[in-house]
Structures are given as structure tokens and as C-alpha cells.
Scaffold this motif. Structure first.
Motif, PDB file in Angstrom:
ATOM      1  N   ILE A   1      14.209   6.278  -8.374  1.00  0.00           N
ATOM      2  CA  ILE A   1      14.050   5.566  -7.094  1.00  0.00           C
ATOM      3  C   ILE A   1      15.400   5.538  -6.377  1.00  0.00           C
ATOM      4  CG2 ILE A   1      13.551   3.320  -6.036  1.00  0.00           C
ATOM      5  CD1 ILE A   1      11.558   2.828  -8.269  1.00  0.00           C
ATOM      6  N   PRO A   2      15.442   5.906  -5.090  1.00  0.00           N
ATOM      7  CA  PRO A   2      16.711   5.899  -4.335  1.00  0.00           C
ATOM      8  C   PRO A   2      17.141   4.480  -3.973  1.00  0.00           C
ATOM      9  CG  PRO A   2      14.921   6.537  -2.898  1.00  0.00           C
ATOM     10  CD  PRO A   2      14.324   6.405  -4.270  1.00  0.00           C
ATOM     11  N   VAL A   3      17.751   3.809  -4.926  1.00  0.00           N
ATOM     12  CA  VAL A   3      18.075   2.391  -4.763  1.00  0.00           C
ATOM     13  C   VAL A   3      18.969   2.157  -3.545  1.00  0.00           C
ATOM     14  CG1 VAL A   3      19.255   0.420  -5.829  1.00  0.00           C
ATOM     15  CG2 VAL A   3      17.806   1.921  -7.216  1.00  0.00           C
ATOM     16  N   ALA A   4      20.009   2.959  -3.395  1.00  0.00           N
ATOM     17  CA  ALA A   4      20.936   2.772  -2.273  1.00  0.00           C
ATOM     18  C   ALA A   4      20.216   2.930  -0.945  1.00  0.00           C
ATOM     19  CB  ALA A   4      22.088   3.774  -2.379  1.00  0.00           C
ATOM     20  N   ARG A   5      19.366   3.947  -0.833  1.00  0.00           N
ATOM     21  CA  ARG A   5      18.661   4.185   0.420  1.00  0.00           C
ATOM     22  C   ARG A   5      17.703   3.034   0.743  1.00  0.00           C
ATOM     23  NH1 ARG A   5      15.740   9.757   0.515  1.00  0.00           N
ATOM     24  NH2 ARG A   5      13.974   8.581  -0.302  1.00  0.00           N
ATOM     25  N   VAL A   6      17.039   2.517  -0.284  1.00  0.00           N
ATOM     26  CA  VAL A   6      16.106   1.405  -0.076  1.00  0.00           C
ATOM     27  C   VAL A   6      16.852   0.176   0.429  1.00  0.00           C
ATOM     28  CG1 VAL A   6      14.589  -0.235  -1.239  1.00  0.00           C
ATOM     29  CG2 VAL A   6      14.389   2.202  -1.739  1.00  0.00           C
ATOM     30  N   LYS A   7      17.947  -0.170  -0.224  1.00  0.00           N
ATOM     31  CA  LYS A   7      18.663  -1.388   0.154  1.00  0.00           C
ATOM     32  C   LYS A   7      19.321  -1.254   1.523  1.00  0.00           C
ATOM     33  CE  LYS A   7      19.518  -3.398  -4.380  1.00  0.00           C
ATOM     34  NZ  LYS A   7      20.486  -4.105  -5.242  1.00  0.00           N
ATOM     35  N   ILE A   8      19.942  -0.132   1.796  1.00  0.00           N
ATOM     36  CA  ILE A   8      20.566   0.061   3.111  1.00  0.00           C
ATOM     37  C   ILE A   8      19.509   0.033   4.206  1.00  0.00           C
ATOM     38  CG2 ILE A   8      21.786   1.724   4.565  1.00  0.00           C
ATOM     39  CD1 ILE A   8      23.364   2.568   2.085  1.00  0.00           C
ATOM     40  N   GLY A   9      18.367   0.663   3.944  1.00  0.00           N
ATOM     41  CA  GLY A   9      17.282   0.641   4.926  1.00  0.00           C
ATOM     42  C   GLY A   9      16.800  -0.763   5.218  1.00  0.00           C
ATOM     43  N   LEU A  10      16.739  -1.614   4.202  1.00  0.00           N
ATOM     44  CA  LEU A  10      16.282  -2.988   4.406  1.00  0.00           C
ATOM     45  C   LEU A  10      17.324  -3.823   5.148  1.00  0.00           C
ATOM     46  CD1 LEU A  10      14.511  -3.694   1.013  1.00  0.00           C
ATOM     47  CD2 LEU A  10      13.444  -3.378   3.258  1.00  0.00           C
ATOM     48  N   PHE A  11      18.605  -3.584   4.892  1.00  0.00           N
ATOM     49  CA  PHE A  11      19.639  -4.264   5.678  1.00  0.00           C
ATOM     50  C   PHE A  11      19.532  -3.858   7.151  1.00  0.00           C
ATOM     51  CE2 PHE A  11      21.912  -5.145   1.654  1.00  0.00           C
ATOM     52  CZ  PHE A  11      22.293  -6.455   1.900  1.00  0.00           C
ATOM     53  N   MET A  12      19.247  -2.588   7.398  1.00  0.00           N
ATOM     54  CA  MET A  12      19.079  -2.126   8.782  1.00  0.00           C
ATOM     55  C   MET A  12      17.840  -2.744   9.410  1.00  0.00           C
ATOM     56  SD  MET A  12      20.124   1.903   8.342  1.00  0.00           S
ATOM     57  CE  MET A  12      19.946   2.274  10.105  1.00  0.00           C
ATOM     58  N   PHE A  13      16.771  -2.879   8.632  1.00  0.00           N
ATOM     59  CA  PHE A  13      15.554  -3.495   9.166  1.00  0.00           C
ATOM     60  C   PHE A  13      15.777  -4.968   9.485  1.00  0.00           C
ATOM     61  CE2 PHE A  13      11.425  -5.666   8.432  1.00  0.00           C
ATOM     62  CZ  PHE A  13      10.741  -5.126   9.508  1.00  0.00           C
ATOM     63  N   THR A  14      16.535  -5.654   8.655  1.00  0.00           N
ATOM     64  CA  THR A  14      16.855  -7.060   8.930  1.00  0.00           C
ATOM     65  C   THR A  14      17.647  -7.181  10.226  1.00  0.00           C
ATOM     66  OG1 THR A  14      16.912  -7.501   6.555  1.00  0.00           O
ATOM     67  CG2 THR A  14      17.914  -9.141   7.991  1.00  0.00           C
ATOM     68  N   ALA A  15      18.592  -6.267  10.435  1.00  0.00           N
ATOM     69  CA  ALA A  15      19.349  -6.261  11.692  1.00  0.00           C
ATOM     70  C   ALA A  15      18.438  -5.955  12.874  1.00  0.00           C
ATOM     71  CB  ALA A  15      20.475  -5.232  11.611  1.00  0.00           C
TER      72      ALA A  15
ATOM     73  N   ARG B   1       0.779  -1.238   0.000  1.00  0.00           N
ATOM     74  CA  ARG B   1       0.000   0.000   0.000  1.00  0.00           C
ATOM     75  C   ARG B   1       0.809   1.287   0.000  1.00  0.00           C
ATOM     76  NH1 ARG B   1      -5.021  -1.485  -1.572  1.00  0.00           N
ATOM     77  NH2 ARG B   1      -5.726  -3.327  -0.410  1.00  0.00           N
ATOM     78  N   THR B   2       2.114   1.197  -0.016  1.00  0.00           N
ATOM     79  CA  THR B   2       2.914   2.420   0.105  1.00  0.00           C
ATOM     80  C   THR B   2       3.890   2.569  -1.057  1.00  0.00           C
ATOM     81  OG1 THR B   2       4.732   1.439   1.372  1.00  0.00           O
ATOM     82  CG2 THR B   2       2.811   2.182   2.616  1.00  0.00           C
ATOM     83  N   ARG B   3       4.373   3.799  -1.229  1.00  0.00           N
ATOM     84  CA  ARG B   3       5.378   4.069  -2.250  1.00  0.00           C
ATOM     85  C   ARG B   3       6.660   3.303  -1.957  1.00  0.00           C
ATOM     86  NH1 ARG B   3       7.335  10.189  -3.092  1.00  0.00           N
ATOM     87  NH2 ARG B   3       7.976   9.817  -0.920  1.00  0.00           N
ATOM     88  N   ALA B   4       7.014   3.177  -0.661  1.00  0.00           N
ATOM     89  CA  ALA B   4       8.219   2.432  -0.300  1.00  0.00           C
ATOM     90  C   ALA B   4       8.113   0.980  -0.759  1.00  0.00           C
ATOM     91  CB  ALA B   4       8.454   2.498   1.208  1.00  0.00           C
ATOM     92  N   GLY B   5       6.914   0.403  -0.662  1.00  0.00           N
ATOM     93  CA  GLY B   5       6.719  -0.965  -1.126  1.00  0.00           C
ATOM     94  C   GLY B   5       6.924  -1.093  -2.626  1.00  0.00           C
ATOM     95  N   ASN B   6       6.430  -0.116  -3.380  1.00  0.00           N
ATOM     96  CA  ASN B   6       6.667  -0.115  -4.824  1.00  0.00           C
ATOM     97  C   ASN B   6       8.155   0.003  -5.128  1.00  0.00           C
ATOM     98  OD1 ASN B   6       3.938  -0.313  -5.453  1.00  0.00           O
ATOM     99  ND2 ASN B   6       3.649   1.907  -5.457  1.00  0.00           N
ATOM    100  N   TRP B   7       8.852   0.808  -4.346  1.00  0.00           N
ATOM    101  CA  TRP B   7      10.298   0.945  -4.534  1.00  0.00           C
ATOM    102  C   TRP B   7      11.004  -0.383  -4.302  1.00  0.00           C
ATOM    103  CZ3 TRP B   7      11.563   6.142  -1.542  1.00  0.00           C
ATOM    104  CH2 TRP B   7      11.058   7.217  -2.283  1.00  0.00           C
TER     105      TRP B   7
END
Length: 381
Positions: free
Chosen positions: A266-280, A244-250
Motif C-alpha cells: 500500500i502506498p502509505v506516503a501517497r495516501v497520507k499526503i493525499g489526505l492532507f491535501m484533501f483536508t486543505a 466501496r473503493t480500494r482507496a478506502g481500504n488503503w
């Protein structure tokens, strides 16, 4: 006058032959979590037949395997979102052991308040998650290689730091301080990470004869463990963000084609780094809940959890190549894990077959999902 549709098929209102109506069955089969839901129903059916009268599906039995599923489900949410973005994190298991030690050492050795130690553990994990993602982006190396390196680094740090500061690799007490008592005495930690909810409701159901009761009249099943609550909250949040969000589409776009996503802004680097942080973050939450529940921390905790999280995500419909998957499907994958791990103990089957079953489930899920997607893409469903 418009010509009649003699075949009985729905008319194409758009007039475009490239557009066709998709039936509900096709839509269901195309959902990434379909295989995991079907697998869950199959596992339930098997255990109903094999151990239906053994207490596996009683309130206390459900709480037991639900707790196991909850712990795995928490890290499966992070693993699923990262896989959808086209990356892996093989350091999740080591992060669990490392974060647990980062909670226990400050409490037992430095006299910190448990809530401060928990914040410290999350801060360390998020920093390491950021470093994982930054290295993947800046070096262009596969995340498999970078996080495999951190798999060994964090496991070694957990052991080395624990021995250096405490002389032990398993921590539960130091001097007059007992870890679990200290954590329970902290109102924030106790409220968020320890115990159960809906205890009063369970007791009322036991008093009414709907649940098994102890001699004092309270329910044999204490309540819903907070790890299960966290699992539901993270799954719901992850599913909402993805759908339901723009972040999900990214996330989906980055996993489908990172270069194309970057070209459209799309801020690819920001998306991927954010997901690595979320996994941690998910791994640290697992560790904090485990320390609060067990009253101890060990440097070797989290062994093979990174693989179990990936398997749960794959069973849930996540592609290994990224761009496709479901957080809800990963939750059902974790549910299968929990039910099988605990359910085997309720049957006469040797527990050593548990890993065999998981491997078969992984292979079956990949083959099934690929088969369905291939036929759907060719228009044969």
C-alpha cells in the motif's frame, strides 16, 4: 441425519466453531456512527421538549442550524478521513483564514477575476497541504507537531500579508471594487459558491401553505444553502470512497498499522499526503463559501475550527489512534454542533453553555464508543 438445534439458535453452516452469526443489533452497535446517530436523536428530543414551539424546527430554523452544520461538516469530512488514516491536521482553522485572504486580495488589490482568485486560493492550499503531508512522512515527526507549526505559520502569514498589501486585516472593498458584488458578478463563483437551491420548490410550498411566507408570497426560508449541498456531496463521496473503493481500504489499513500496510504494497506516503491535501481542500472550500456569503475576508477567520472538526469526527466514531471511523458519523457530529449552537438561542439557556455542552458531548462520545468497542471485541454484545 443432522442433529436438531434444540437451542433455536441459527445453525453454523460452515461447521467452523470460530465463525458465528452476528445479529442485526450487534452489527448496529459495532457501526462507528452509531453513537453519533444516537446523540443526534437525543439532542433533537431535548430541543423538541425545550424549544419545540419556538421555530427551531421550522423551515427557516432548520436552514439556520443546517447552514452552521454544513460549514463545520465540510471540514469534518476531511478531518475524519485523515484521522482514520492515523493523522491530525491542526492547521485547518488557520488555513480557512489564509485561503479567504488568498481569495480577497487578488480580487481587491490586483483586479483578478473572482474565479481566477478562487483557483489561486485552492492551488495555494493544496500546495500547503502537500507540504504538510510531505514533512510528516519525510521527518517522521507526529502530524500534531508539524501541523501545529503550520497553525501558527498560516495565521501569521494571513495577518502579515494582509497588512503588508492592504494595511487591513478585514477586507470587503477596495476603491470601487466591492468584494461580494465582484464575486456575485462572476458566473462560476455565483453558481457554485453563493446562494441557495430549490428556491422555486420552497416558494411553491409556501404558496400551498406548507411553509411560512413573506408578504409577497415567497417562502420565508429562501431555499437550501449551497454550503449544505457541498456538505452532502462531500459526505456522500467520502463515505463511498471509504466503504466501496480500494482507496478506502488503503486509508483504513494505513491508520490501523502503517508499517504492515507498507509491507503489503500500500502506498502509505501517497495516501497520507493525499489526505492532507484533501483536508486543505475542505478548509479552502469552507473559506470560499464563507467569503461569498459574508462578502468579506478576515485574517482571523477559522478560529478553533480545527478543534471543532476533530470533535465532530470523534463524536462520529473516529478513533484518535486511527484505523476506525466514519464519514457519515462525522456528518452527524457536525449536525449536533449546528443544532446546539443555534438551538440554544431559541431557549432561555445562556449561550456561554454551548462550549460546555460540546465538551461533554466529546467526552461522552469517546467513553461510549470505547465501551461499545470493548464489549464487542470481548463478545459480550
Amino acid at each position: 441425519m443432522a442433529s436438531a438445534n434444540l437451542s433455536g439458535a441459527p445453525a453454523n453452516l460452515s461447521g467452523d466453531e470460530r465463525v458465528r452469526n452476528v445479529g442485526s443489533v450487534r452489527k448496529l452497535l459495532a457501526r462507528p456512527e452509531f453513537g453519533a446517530i444516537a446523540g443526534t436523536l437525543l439532542v433533537v428530543a431535548i430541543f423538541v421538549l425545550a424549544a419545540g414551539d419556538s421555530g427551531l424546527f421550522s423551515a427557516e430554523g432548520t436552514v439556520n442550524w443546517g447552514t452552521v452544520a454544513g460549514f463545520l461538516g465540510i471540514i469534518a469530512v476531511g478531518a475524519a478521513l485523515l484521522m482514520i488514516a492515523g493523522e491530525f491536521d491542526l492547521s485547518v482553522g488557520s488555513m480557512i483564514g489564509f485561503a479567504g485572504m488568498m481569495v480577497a486580495i487578488p480580487i481587491l488589490e490586483w483586479g483578478w477575476a473572482p474565479s481566477a482568485a478562487v483557483v489561486f486560493a485552492f492551488a495555494c492550499a493544496l500546495a500547503l497541504g502537500w507540504l504538510n503531508g510531505w514533512l510528516v512522512i519525510k521527518t517522521g515527526l507526529p502530524s500534531f507537531i508539524v501541523t501545529l507549526a503550520f497553525f501558527f505559520i498560516l495565521r501569521g502569514l494571513s495577518l502579515a500579508v494582509a497588512v503588508l498589501l492592504t494595511g487591513k486585516t478585514i477586507l470587503s472593498s477596495s476603491g470601487d471594487i466591492v468584494l461580494q458584488e465582484a464575486m456575485l458578478a462572476d458566473p462560476v463563483v455565483s453558481a457554485l459558491f453563493h446562494g441557495h437551491v430549490l428556491t422555486g420548490l420552497f416558494d411553491s410550498l409556501a404558496a400551498a401553505g406548507w411553509m411560512a411566507a413573506r408578504d409577497d408570497g415567497t417562502a420565508l426560508a429562501i431555499g437550501v444553502p449551497k454550503v449544505v449541498v457541498w456538505w452532502f456531496l462531500l459526505t456522500a463521496a467520502g463515505a463511498f470512497v471509504l466503504a466501496r473503493t480500494r482507496a478506502g481500504n488503503w486509508i483504513l489499513a494505513v491508520g490501523g498499522d502503517a508499517n504492515a500496510a507498507k509491507n503489503v504494497g500500500i502506498p502509505v506516503a501517497r495516501v497520507k499526503i493525499g489526505l492532507f491535501m484533501f483536508t486543505a481542500f475542505c478548509a479552502t472550500l469552507f473559506a470560499v463559501l464563507q467569503v461569498a456569503d459574508a462578502g468579506s475576508a478576515a485574517a482571523d477567520r477559522g478560529l478553533q475550527k480545527e478543534f471543532e472538526a476533530i470533535i465532530a469526527a470523534v463524536i462520529g466514531g473516529c478513533l484518535l489512534t486511527g484505523g476506525y471511523g466514519s464519514v457519515i458519523g462525522a456528518a452527524f457530529g457536525a449536525l449536533i454542533f449546528g443544532m446546539v449552537q443555534i438551538g440554544i438561542g431559541y431557549t432561555s439557556i445562556d449561550n456561554n453553555w454551548y462550549r460546555v455542552f460540546l465538551g461533554v458531548m466529546l467526552l461522552a462520545a469517546v467513553l461510549f464508543n470505547n465501551y461499545i468497542r470493548r464489549r464487542f471485541a470481548m463478545g459480550r454484545l
